[in-house]
Design a protein around this motif. Structure first.
Motif, PDB file in Angstrom:
ATOM      1  N   VAL A 145     100.547  81.067  11.504  1.00 23.79           N
ATOM      2  CA  VAL A 145     101.245  82.528  11.462  1.00 23.79           C
ATOM      3  C   VAL A 145     101.617  82.988  10.157  1.00 23.79           C
ATOM      4  CG1 VAL A 145     102.820  84.001  12.713  1.00 23.79           C
ATOM      5  CG2 VAL A 145     101.774  82.137  13.926  1.00 23.79           C
ATOM      6  N   ARG A 146     102.414  82.070   9.600  1.00 24.96           N
ATOM      7  CA  ARG A 146     102.582  82.276   8.014  1.00 24.96           C
ATOM      8  C   ARG A 146     102.326  80.983   7.192  1.00 24.96           C
ATOM      9  NH1 ARG A 146     107.052  83.691  11.047  1.00 24.96           N
ATOM     10  NH2 ARG A 146     108.160  82.029  10.871  1.00 24.96           N
ATOM     11  N   PRO A 147     101.886  81.276   5.884  1.00 27.79           N
ATOM     12  CA  PRO A 147     101.294  80.566   5.171  1.00 27.79           C
ATOM     13  C   PRO A 147     102.462  79.086   5.028  1.00 27.79           C
ATOM     14  CG  PRO A 147     100.819  82.515   4.063  1.00 27.79           C
ATOM     15  CD  PRO A 147     101.931  82.731   5.493  1.00 27.79           C
ATOM     16  N   GLY A 148     101.821  77.920   5.095  1.00 30.92           N
ATOM     17  CA  GLY A 148     102.771  76.710   4.718  1.00 30.92           C
ATOM     18  C   GLY A 148     103.658  76.412   5.933  1.00 30.92           C
ATOM     19  N   THR A 149     103.587  77.138   7.056  1.00 35.40           N
ATOM     20  CA  THR A 149     104.574  76.777   8.495  1.00 35.40           C
ATOM     21  C   THR A 149     103.799  75.664   9.376  1.00 35.40           C
ATOM     22  OG1 THR A 149     103.690  78.662   9.424  1.00 35.40           O
ATOM     23  CG2 THR A 149     105.878  78.964   7.919  1.00 35.40           C
ATOM     24  N   GLY A 150     102.623  75.481   9.193  1.00 33.00           N
ATOM     25  CA  GLY A 150     101.887  74.553   9.938  1.00 33.00           C
ATOM     26  C   GLY A 150     101.217  75.464  11.021  1.00 33.00           C
ATOM     27  N   GLY A 151     100.314  74.982  11.801  1.00 32.26           N
ATOM     28  CA  GLY A 151      99.326  75.475  12.710  1.00 32.26           C
ATOM     29  C   GLY A 151      99.994  75.775  14.017  1.00 32.26           C
ATOM     30  N   LYS A 152      99.883  77.012  14.377  1.00 37.52           N
ATOM     31  CA  LYS A 152     100.558  77.534  15.746  1.00 37.52           C
ATOM     32  C   LYS A 152      99.701  78.124  16.720  1.00 37.52           C
ATOM     33  CE  LYS A 152     104.862  76.925  14.332  1.00 37.52           C
ATOM     34  NZ  LYS A 152     104.515  76.212  12.773  1.00 37.52           N
ATOM     35  N   ILE A 153      98.638  78.480  16.337  1.00 31.91           N
ATOM     36  CA  ILE A 153      97.763  79.457  17.283  1.00 31.91           C
ATOM     37  C   ILE A 153      96.472  78.310  17.753  1.00 31.91           C
ATOM     38  CG2 ILE A 153      96.360  81.540  17.584  1.00 31.91           C
ATOM     39  CD1 ILE A 153      99.337  81.792  17.161  1.00 31.91           C
ATOM     40  N   ALA A 154      95.965  78.482  18.922  1.00 31.33           N
ATOM     41  CA  ALA A 154      94.730  77.954  19.329  1.00 31.33           C
ATOM     42  C   ALA A 154      95.046  76.421  19.290  1.00 31.33           C
ATOM     43  CB  ALA A 154      93.419  78.335  18.736  1.00 31.33           C
ATOM     44  N   ARG A 155      95.949  75.679  20.098  1.00 32.39           N
ATOM     45  CA  ARG A 155      95.983  74.331  19.731  1.00 32.39           C
ATOM     46  C   ARG A 155      95.577  73.468  21.212  1.00 32.39           C
ATOM     47  NH1 ARG A 155     101.264  73.380  16.574  1.00 32.39           N
ATOM     48  NH2 ARG A 155     102.182  72.882  18.715  1.00 32.39           N
ATOM     49  N   SER A 156      95.475  74.318  22.410  1.00 30.96           N
ATOM     50  CA  SER A 156      95.224  73.505  23.541  1.00 30.96           C
ATOM     51  C   SER A 156      93.822  73.274  23.637  1.00 30.96           C
ATOM     52  CB  SER A 156      95.792  74.152  24.755  1.00 30.96           C
ATOM     53  OG  SER A 156      96.356  75.407  24.598  1.00 30.96           O
ATOM     54  N   ALA A 157      93.542  72.689  24.798  1.00 33.62           N
ATOM     55  CA  ALA A 157      92.110  72.209  25.061  1.00 33.62           C
ATOM     56  C   ALA A 157      91.076  73.023  25.324  1.00 33.62           C
ATOM     57  CB  ALA A 157      92.128  71.230  26.269  1.00 33.62           C
ATOM     58  N   GLY A 158      90.158  73.116  24.389  1.00 36.90           N
ATOM     59  CA  GLY A 158      89.067  74.211  24.331  1.00 36.90           C
ATOM     60  C   GLY A 158      89.355  75.507  24.004  1.00 36.90           C
ATOM     61  N   GLN A 159      90.521  75.699  23.284  1.00 37.01           N
ATOM     62  CA  GLN A 159      90.574  76.959  22.368  1.00 37.01           C
ATOM     63  C   GLN A 159      90.141  77.126  20.992  1.00 37.01           C
ATOM     64  OE1 GLN A 159      93.635  79.284  23.569  1.00 37.01           O
ATOM     65  NE2 GLN A 159      92.512  78.466  25.524  1.00 37.01           N
ATOM     66  N   GLN A 160      89.579  78.341  20.996  1.00 36.17           N
ATOM     67  CA  GLN A 160      88.971  78.731  19.569  1.00 36.17           C
ATOM     68  C   GLN A 160      89.283  80.259  19.441  1.00 36.17           C
ATOM     69  OE1 GLN A 160      84.857  78.412  19.637  1.00 36.17           O
ATOM     70  NE2 GLN A 160      84.313  79.483  21.380  1.00 36.17           N
ATOM     71  N   ALA A 161      89.632  80.385  18.247  1.00 33.46           N
ATOM     72  CA  ALA A 161      89.454  81.850  17.730  1.00 33.46           C
ATOM     73  C   ALA A 161      88.394  82.109  16.647  1.00 33.46           C
ATOM     74  CB  ALA A 161      91.008  81.953  16.975  1.00 33.46           C
ATOM     75  N   ILE A 162      87.997  83.390  16.636  1.00 26.64           N
ATOM     76  CA  ILE A 162      86.851  83.889  15.900  1.00 26.64           C
ATOM     77  C   ILE A 162      87.305  84.651  14.653  1.00 26.64           C
ATOM     78  CG2 ILE A 162      84.589  84.697  15.852  1.00 26.64           C
ATOM     79  CD1 ILE A 162      84.597  82.440  17.385  1.00 26.64           C
ATOM     80  N   LEU A 163      87.036  84.165  13.591  1.00 23.63           N
ATOM     81  CA  LEU A 163      87.205  85.002  12.456  1.00 23.63           C
ATOM     82  C   LEU A 163      86.235  86.244  12.299  1.00 23.63           C
ATOM     83  CD1 LEU A 163      88.905  85.687   9.673  1.00 23.63           C
ATOM     84  CD2 LEU A 163      87.237  84.310   8.533  1.00 23.63           C
ATOM     85  N   SER A 164      86.813  87.553  12.518  1.00 20.63           N
ATOM     86  CA  SER A 164      85.671  88.521  12.633  1.00 20.63           C
ATOM     87  C   SER A 164      85.668  89.379  11.398  1.00 20.63           C
ATOM     88  CB  SER A 164      86.388  89.452  13.706  1.00 20.63           C
ATOM     89  OG  SER A 164      87.449  89.976  13.898  1.00 20.63           O
ATOM     90  N   ASN A 165      86.600  89.603  10.506  1.00 18.43           N
ATOM     91  CA  ASN A 165      86.534  90.397   9.392  1.00 18.43           C
ATOM     92  C   ASN A 165      87.573  90.047   8.361  1.00 18.43           C
ATOM     93  OD1 ASN A 165      85.809  92.212   7.814  1.00 18.43           O
ATOM     94  ND2 ASN A 165      85.998  94.022   9.110  1.00 18.43           N
ATOM     95  N   ARG A 166      87.514  90.714   7.091  1.00 18.53           N
ATOM     96  CA  ARG A 166      88.776  90.463   6.330  1.00 18.53           C
ATOM     97  C   ARG A 166      88.886  92.015   5.751  1.00 18.53           C
ATOM     98  NH1 ARG A 166      87.159  84.896   5.078  1.00 18.53           N
ATOM     99  NH2 ARG A 166      85.045  85.753   4.231  1.00 18.53           N
ATOM    100  N   ASP A 167      90.193  92.364   5.543  1.00 20.11           N
ATOM    101  CA  ASP A 167      90.514  93.582   5.059  1.00 20.11           C
ATOM    102  C   ASP A 167      91.892  93.413   3.859  1.00 20.11           C
ATOM    103  OD1 ASP A 167      91.005  96.207   4.531  1.00 20.11           O
ATOM    104  OD2 ASP A 167      91.892  96.521   6.369  1.00 20.11           O
ATOM    105  N   GLY A 168      91.236  93.238   2.593  1.00 18.17           N
ATOM    106  CA  GLY A 168      92.355  92.984   1.601  1.00 18.17           C
ATOM    107  C   GLY A 168      92.921  91.776   1.720  1.00 18.17           C
ATOM    108  N   GLU A 169      94.250  91.685   1.764  1.00 18.78           N
ATOM    109  CA  GLU A 169      95.188  90.755   2.047  1.00 18.78           C
ATOM    110  C   GLU A 169      95.233  89.988   3.437  1.00 18.78           C
ATOM    111  OE1 GLU A 169      99.161  91.652   0.900  1.00 18.78           O
ATOM    112  OE2 GLU A 169      98.395  91.814  -1.490  1.00 18.78           O
ATOM    113  N   TYR A 170      94.590  90.740   4.503  1.00 16.06           N
ATOM    114  CA  TYR A 170      94.559  90.213   5.725  1.00 16.06           C
ATOM    115  C   TYR A 170      93.290  89.928   6.240  1.00 16.06           C
ATOM    116  CZ  TYR A 170      99.501  91.806   5.560  1.00 16.06           C
ATOM    117  OH  TYR A 170     100.729  92.042   5.511  1.00 16.06           O
TER     118      TYR A 170
END
Length: 277
Positions: A145-170
């Motif tokens: 969620v914040r750089p350097g804090t460790g992974g927090k999102i999509a950690r349970s069984a079968g979970q995945q997120a999709i990188l859809s786009n990039r806009d500047g710093e985000y």
């Protein structure tokens, strides 16, 4: 990962569907990566029950899983292990200097493969890299969620997120819930989908197996007396009198309403809600 069913020789076997554990290659965990867990029974420091339906269960240790992936060296996968603390499997890896660590085991990660973390690594399964270097449309997990804090999102069984786009710093990431959210491009993520994808199809088959996991029985509020629950009481299931009011929690909070705080600071990072029309 596959599931196995049983012949209905007993009532518990009739609907029991359990994992086959065919991907597990090591039965005993690495002792240096264990920590003891003390059970709370759902009680706080005053001894009062603050979370119901918790108690008992089998003893187990916590596995020290590396969610940060700060060590930028190549590591070899030694084994795939079972973790009683989470729904997915974990992989035991060993770096070139001999250090061992646990990571979440994604789909397709097998013993003997090499994984690495850094800015210039290839986008293959198990590698950790910042969002700015991940190809668009890639399935990712264990997102910071914040750089350097460790992974927090999509950690349970079968979970995945999709990188859809990039806009500047985000970077715009489609979450497992369907929500599209902004993340800093410096946030680290891991390539691939979390393993044990058939976890949702498991069936314990009997109440005892749920007790082994430390979950105590749950009684419906409608079956209680009015003194014990807002939904309790009434002569049968009447539509007017007791027992048929709007569903509430034991403390009188009406269920089904939104619980997210209005004007939360992180609202600016949500591009599309998960239930948007």
């Amino acid at each position: 990962m596959s599931l196995k069913s049983f012949k209905p020789t007993t009532p518990s076997n009739r609907y029991k569907v359990l994992p086959s554990f065919d991907e597990i290659t090591k039965s005993k965990p690495e002792k240096a990566l264990l920590e003891p867990i003390r059970k709370s029974g759902g009680r706080n420091n005053n001894g009062r029950i603050t979370t119901r339906h918790i108690g008992g269960g089998h003893k187990f240790h916590y596995r020290l899983v590396d969610f940060r992936r700060t060590k930028q060296e190549a590591a070899t996968v030694l084994a795939i292990e079972y973790d009683p603390n989470r729904t997915c499997r974990i992989a035991l890896i060993q770096y070139t200097d001999g250090t061992k660590s646990y990571i979440l085991a994604p789909v397709g990660l097998t013993v003997g493969m090499t994984v690495q973390s850094g800015n210039n690594v290839a986008p293959k399964v198990g590698n950790a890299m910042p969002l700015k270097n991940v190809p668009l449309g890639t399935a990712i997990h264990n997102i910071e969620v914040r750089p350097g804090t460790g992974g927090k999102i999509a950690r349970s069984a079968g979970q995945q997120a999709i990188l859809s786009n990039r806009d500047g710093e985000y970077a715009l990431v489609k979450m497992p819930s369907g929500e599209v959210r902004k993340f800093r491009v410096e946030c680290l993520c891991t390539i691939g989908q979390v393993g044990n994808t058939q976890h949702m199809n498991e069936s314990s088959g009997k109440a005892g197996r749920t007790r082994w996991m430390g979950i105590r029985p749950t009684v419906r509020g409608m079956c209680m007396n009015p003194v014990d629950h807002p939904n309790g009481g009434g002569e049968g299931k009447s539509k007017s009198g007791g027992g048929r009011q709007h569903l509430k929690s034991p403390w009188g909070h009406v269920k089904g309403q939104k619980t997210r705080r209005i004007r939360k600071p992180s609202d600016v990072f949500i591009v599309q809600r998960r239930k948007s029309k």
